[in-house]
Enzyme design. Structure first.
Site, PDB file in Angstrom:
ATOM      1  N   ASP A   1       0.739  -1.237   0.208  1.00  0.00           N
ATOM      2  CA  ASP A   1       0.079  -0.076   0.102  1.00  0.00           C
ATOM      3  C   ASP A   1       1.003   1.123   0.070  1.00  0.00           C
ATOM      4  O   ASP A   1       1.760   1.538   0.989  1.00  0.00           O
ATOM      5  CB  ASP A   1      -0.871   0.098   1.357  1.00  0.00           C
ATOM      6  CG  ASP A   1      -1.996   0.796   1.216  1.00  0.00           C
ATOM      7  OD1 ASP A   1      -1.946   2.076   0.410  1.00  0.00           O
ATOM      8  OD2 ASP A   1      -2.890   0.752   2.208  1.00  0.00           O
TER       9      ASP A   1
ATOM     10  N   ASP B   1      -3.454   7.133  -3.639  1.00  0.00           N
ATOM     11  CA  ASP B   1      -3.394   6.077  -2.530  1.00  0.00           C
ATOM     12  C   ASP B   1      -4.000   4.965  -3.376  1.00  0.00           C
ATOM     13  O   ASP B   1      -4.980   4.630  -3.967  1.00  0.00           O
ATOM     14  CB  ASP B   1      -4.227   6.534  -1.565  1.00  0.00           C
ATOM     15  CG  ASP B   1      -4.290   5.437  -0.270  1.00  0.00           C
ATOM     16  OD1 ASP B   1      -3.315   4.654  -0.456  1.00  0.00           O
ATOM     17  OD2 ASP B   1      -5.163   5.762   0.713  1.00  0.00           O
TER      18      ASP B   1
ATOM     19  N   HIS C   1      -6.636  11.148   5.145  1.00  0.00           N
ATOM     20  CA  HIS C   1      -8.097  10.744   5.643  1.00  0.00           C
ATOM     21  C   HIS C   1      -8.925  11.890   6.133  1.00  0.00           C
ATOM     22  O   HIS C   1      -9.099  12.274   7.010  1.00  0.00           O
ATOM     23  CB  HIS C   1      -7.945   9.700   6.852  1.00  0.00           C
ATOM     24  CG  HIS C   1      -7.273   8.441   6.352  1.00  0.00           C
ATOM     25  ND1 HIS C   1      -6.063   7.907   6.869  1.00  0.00           N
ATOM     26  CD2 HIS C   1      -7.571   7.634   5.439  1.00  0.00           C
ATOM     27  CE1 HIS C   1      -5.635   6.877   6.469  1.00  0.00           C
ATOM     28  NE2 HIS C   1      -6.786   6.589   5.666  1.00  0.00           N
TER      29      HIS C   1
HETATM   30 MN    MN Z   1      -3.640   2.921   0.938  1.00  0.00          MN
HETATM   31 MN    MN Z   2      -6.375   4.496   1.859  1.00  0.00          MN
END
Ligand code: MN
Ligand code: MN
Length: 295
Positions: free
Chosen positions: A83, A94, A164
């Site tokens: 990730d 992302d 976020h």
């Molecule tokens: Mn991610």
């Molecule tokens: Mn994410």
């Protein structure tokens, strides 16, 4: 979002696509995670961007938030989730994929389940479904494959220097009737053989600046200034700070954490120690038009 900002997130997405191909080419069983992370992050810089957060290389029951420490000697094995983020002036793409490094049919099925759930979720977004329905689609797809979605992990909105932000996109039916407005969103289904829940485990060495209060100590202040300058409010890791300041920085990171100037994330582990797969894309929504920018 103005045209310049849009260009930046699109560019971040294009670089992320190249990085994913690169990552797939360098990942080998038994290769140190430290080498993999460093190579991915160097390549991001080489392509004219910056990491959007420390590369997460989480194995098996670790669902997320494992990044190698400066002296890490873990080697790639099992079900590895990769990730990573690409930041162009704070606009972050992302994305995540999973690989099976032990020739396991179960791993392969688990990976296919999260991949399919992501495809289905993006289809639902294109049909302007609400968050509950998107989550339900993810949940159903993963359940039909014989696994469980992880309910306390979710996708999220992305804003400049804010990974976020605002809305979360659930991996199960939360009954939410909200729909997605214009903006950038990451969708990230996690599938597991376990219970479908993660808990906070060990320290991850991944941090985020919270309040840049004044610090008296000279070195601590230098570190805070470096964090503000280099990362602003995007996540960073102890490995990056050690690279700049040496291992003496570790004690200062601890102090800054105690003073609540920085926050440290925990590794997230599946409750029943089930294996976990993850697939993630970032999408851009503008006036009902949905573009997967990391594809
Ligand atoms: Mn991610
Ligand atoms: Mn994410």
């Amino acid at each position: 979002m103005n045209p310049t900002q849009k260009q930046k997130i699109i560019k971040a997405g294009q670089i992320a696509v190249q990085i994913r191909e690169y990552a797939k080419s360098i990942i080998k069983k038994d290769k140190p995670l430290l080498e993999i992370a460093e190579q991915i992050e160097s390549k991001i810089i080489e392509l004219g961007a910056k990491p959007g957060f420390p590369t997460n290389l989480s194995i098996n029951e670790i669902a997320a938030h494992y990044t190698p420490t400066y002296d890490d000697n873990t080697i790639a094995h099992g079900l590895l989730k990769v990730d990573f983020g690409v930041s162009v002036d704070g606009w972050i793409a992302d994305t995540a994929f999973s690989v099976d490094l032990e020739n396991s049919d179960e791993n392969k099925k688990l990976i296919a389940a999260s991949e399919k759930a992501l495809q289905e979720a993006i289809k639902s977004v294109k049909q302007n479904k609400n968050l509950g329905q998107i989550g339900e689609k993810i949940q159903d797809t993963i359940t039909e494959a014989g696994f469980s979605p992880i309910k306390n992990l979710s996708g999220h909105q992305i804003e400049q220097y804010n990974l976020h932000a605002g809305l979360t996109i659930p991996n199960y039916n939360t009954q939410s009737v909200k729909t997605l407005n214009n903006g950038i969103y990451a969708i990230e289904p996690f599938a597991t053989t376990g219970q479908g829940q993660v808990y906070d485990s060990k320290d991850s060495g991944i941090y985020k600046l919270i309040t840049p209060k004044n610090v008296r100590d000279k070195t601590a202040r230098e570190i805070v200034n470096y964090i503000i300058e280099e990362y602003k409010t995007i996540p960073f890791c102890s490995r990056w700070i050690v690279k700049k300041f040496g291992t003496r920085a570790l004690i200062y990171l601890k102090q800054l954490e105690q003073q609540e100037i920085i926050h440290q994330f925990k590794q997230l582990i599946e409750k029943a120690k089930g294996k976990v797969s993850q697939t993630e894309h970032t999408i851009l929504i503008e006036n009902q038009k949905v573009t997967t920018i990391t594809k």
